[in-house]
Motif scaffolding. Structure first.
Motif, short mmCIF file in Angstrom:
data_model
loop_
_atom_site.label_atom_id
_atom_site.label_comp_id
_atom_site.label_asym_id
_atom_site.label_seq_id
_atom_site.Cartn_x
_atom_site.Cartn_y
_atom_site.Cartn_z
N ILE A 1 0.79 -1.21 0.12
CA ILE A 1 -0.16 0.12 -0.03
C ILE A 1 1.13 1.29 0.04
N ASN A 2 1.97 1.05 0.66
CA ASN A 2 2.97 2.42 0.91
C ASN A 2 3.41 2.70 -0.35
N VAL A 3 4.07 1.54 -1.24
CA VAL A 3 4.29 1.63 -2.49
C VAL A 3 3.49 2.24 -3.48
N ILE A 4 2.30 1.94 -3.39
CA ILE A 4 1.21 2.52 -4.18
C ILE A 4 1.00 3.88 -3.97
N GLU A 5 0.86 4.16 -2.76
CA GLU A 5 0.66 5.33 -2.36
C GLU A 5 1.53 6.58 -2.60
N ASN A 6 2.83 5.81 -2.91
CA ASN A 6 4.02 6.74 -3.32
C ASN A 6 4.47 6.55 -4.66
N SER A 7 3.63 6.04 -5.56
CA SER A 7 3.97 5.72 -6.74
C SER A 7 3.19 6.74 -7.82
N GLY A 8 2.42 7.71 -7.32
CA GLY A 8 1.70 8.53 -8.24
C GLY A 8 0.44 8.26 -8.71
N ILE A 9 -0.55 9.16 -8.84
CA ILE A 9 -2.00 8.77 -9.01
C ILE A 9 -2.39 7.81 -9.97
N GLU A 10 -1.33 7.43 -11.10
CA GLU A 10 -1.71 6.23 -12.19
C GLU A 10 -1.99 5.11 -11.51
N LEU A 11 -1.00 4.54 -10.79
CA LEU A 11 -0.96 3.44 -9.99
C LEU A 11 -2.15 3.47 -9.32
N ILE A 12 -2.29 4.35 -8.30
CA ILE A 12 -3.39 4.70 -7.32
C ILE A 12 -4.82 4.30 -7.77
N ALA A 13 -4.89 4.84 -8.80
CA ALA A 13 -6.07 4.98 -9.56
C ALA A 13 -6.39 3.43 -10.10
N LYS A 14 -5.35 2.99 -10.68
CA LYS A 14 -5.64 1.63 -11.29
C LYS A 14 -5.70 0.48 -10.24
N PHE A 15 -4.95 0.82 -8.99
CA PHE A 15 -5.22 -0.14 -7.80
C PHE A 15 -6.55 0.07 -7.37
N HIS A 16 -7.16 1.12 -7.27
CA HIS A 16 -8.60 1.41 -6.87
C HIS A 16 -9.60 0.75 -7.59
N GLU A 17 -9.29 1.00 -9.12
CA GLU A 17 -10.06 0.37 -9.73
C GLU A 17 -10.45 -1.31 -9.66
N TRP A 18 -9.06 -1.86 -9.44
CA TRP A 18 -9.11 -3.36 -9.18
C TRP A 18 -9.66 -3.65 -8.07
N VAL A 19 -9.53 -2.89 -6.82
CA VAL A 19 -10.42 -3.09 -5.66
C VAL A 19 -11.86 -2.77 -5.80
N ILE A 20 -12.22 -1.95 -6.35
CA ILE A 20 -13.86 -1.81 -6.56
C ILE A 20 -14.22 -2.70 -7.45
N ARG A 21 -13.62 -2.84 -8.47
CA ARG A 21 -14.29 -3.96 -9.37
C ARG A 21 -14.33 -5.45 -8.61
N THR A 22 -13.39 -5.76 -8.07
CA THR A 22 -13.45 -7.03 -7.38
C THR A 22 -14.49 -7.18 -6.18
N ALA A 23 -14.61 -5.75 -5.63
CA ALA A 23 -15.61 -5.76 -4.55
C ALA A 23 -17.03 -5.89 -5.19
N PHE A 24 -17.34 -5.34 -6.20
CA PHE A 24 -18.38 -5.27 -6.92
C PHE A 24 -18.85 -6.53 -7.54
N LYS A 25 -18.03 -7.36 -8.25
CA LYS A 25 -18.24 -8.78 -8.55
C LYS A 25 -18.64 -9.41 -7.30
N GLN A 26 -18.03 -9.19 -6.23
CA GLN A 26 -18.56 -9.94 -4.93
C GLN A 26 -20.00 -9.61 -4.58
N ILE A 27 -20.17 -8.61 -4.76
CA ILE A 27 -21.71 -8.12 -4.43
C ILE A 27 -22.35 -8.51 -5.14
N VAL A 28 -22.40 -8.59 -6.65
CA VAL A 28 -23.08 -9.34 -7.62
C VAL A 28 -23.39 -10.84 -7.28
N LYS A 29 -22.07 -11.40 -6.89
CA LYS A 29 -22.29 -12.98 -6.61
C LYS A 29 -22.98 -13.19 -5.44
#
Ligand code: G
Ligand code: MN
Length: 302
Positions: free
Chosen positions: A59-87
């Protein structure tokens, strides 16, 4: 959990693409009904080359790597959680998932666009999930994140202030941040072990007044990191709404969380293999390598 080679942004991007990350879910139990009322999603990384990597490190590396990776990681987290909610919805389970958001990401208006488009893509209502923001960081960045938080709140997304009691702990900030829930930090909860039944110590007195104000303001109060019966007894007496922590359950893979929820609904957990995608390994490696729960301290997700 070990940490061998250097963890950098490139490695994390590759790991996202290779599906090395996964979410674990920690159930929250209601102190009135005893029922599971929500789960917190926590990211875990099982690196193919380095094994399980501690969340605080990546998390620390992501937070310090700039907005591109932060956004990409959040997208992965939200998508994964949403898929779980659908299931879960397909199985008749309507339990919201709380997702940890970084304050840096909440400064980006694209964050709103992404959430709206993912809700649409998965055909989900905004009330199906909540977001957690860390109290200390959010307050220092308040003017920059207010717009996104307020818009999310207006859409019907529940906002919780995480790690409450570690910094300003002013209930005044809650309305500024559109939060309707506070999660009292585990370090504070652990101090309740020293509480005596005859007289309250300072932790008890502070919590008593926070809860008193929170109730009057119509806020939900959740105890984090409850590990002992003594802590559970105290948070119950103090009037918390819900609790989470190792005493009830550590963060667990989705199928264990599903089994727990179905069990509580008095339904046999026998038929959820249909909801299981073939790209996932059922007994995931992360489960086999679950860290001893005591070593899993303070490793917050993004
Ligand atoms: O800051 P946040 O509340 O999001 O932190 C969640 C982290 O706390 C997770 O990494 C989770 O594994 C850990 N955690 C969850 N329950 C407990 C607990 O009962 N005790 C401790 N020490 N850590 C916990
Ligand atoms: Mn959290």
């Amino acid at each position: 959990m070990k940490h061998i080679g250097a963890i950098n942004a490139e490695l994390i991007e590759e790991a996202i693409a290779n599906q090395e990350f996964l979410l674990h879910y920690q159930p929250q139990s209601c102190l009135y009904s005893g029922k599971i009322v929500g789960v917190e999603a926590l990211s875990r990384w099982n690196s193919k080359t380095q094994g399980a990597i501690e969340p605080s490190i990546f998390i620390n590396v992501i937070e310090n790597s700039g907005i591109e990776l932060i956004a990409k990681f959040h997208e992965w987290v939200i998508r994964t959680a949403f898929k779980q909610i659908v299931k879960w919805r397909e199985m008749g389970i309507y339990i919201p998932i709380d997702i940890n958001f970084s304050t840096r990401y909440l400064q980006e208006r694209e964050c709103l666009t992404l959430i709206k488009s993912l809700l649409q893509e998965y055909n989900l209502p905004p009330s199906c999930f909540g977001i957690e923001v860390t109290e200390s960081y959010s307050i220092t960045k308040m003017p920059d994140i207010q717009f996104v938080l307020q818009s999310l709140h207006e859409m019907g997304v529940k906002i919780a202030l995480d790690d409450f009691c570690t910094s300003y702990s002013s209930l005044d900030y809650l309305s500024e941040l559109s939060a309707t829930k506070i999660k009292i930090d585990k370090r504070f909860i652990h101090r309740l072990d020293a509480e005596s039944t005859q007289s309250r110590n300072s932790t008890g007195i502070i919590l008593e007044s926070i809860i008193d104000m929170a109730v009057k303001l119509g806020l939900e109060v959740v105890a984090e990191g409850v590990e002992t019966m003594k802590q559970l007894e105290q948070v119950t007496l103090l009037g918390f709404d819900a609790y989470q922590g190792y005493l009830f359950s550590p963060p667990i893979p989705w199928y264990l969380a599903t089994t727990m929820i179905l069990n509580e609904m008095n339904r046999k957990p026998n038929n959820f293999l249909n909801h299981y995608s073939s790209s996932e390994s059922f007994i995931s490696e992360s489960f086999l390598k679950l860290p001893a729960i005591t070593s899993d301290i303070c490793s917050a997700a993004a």
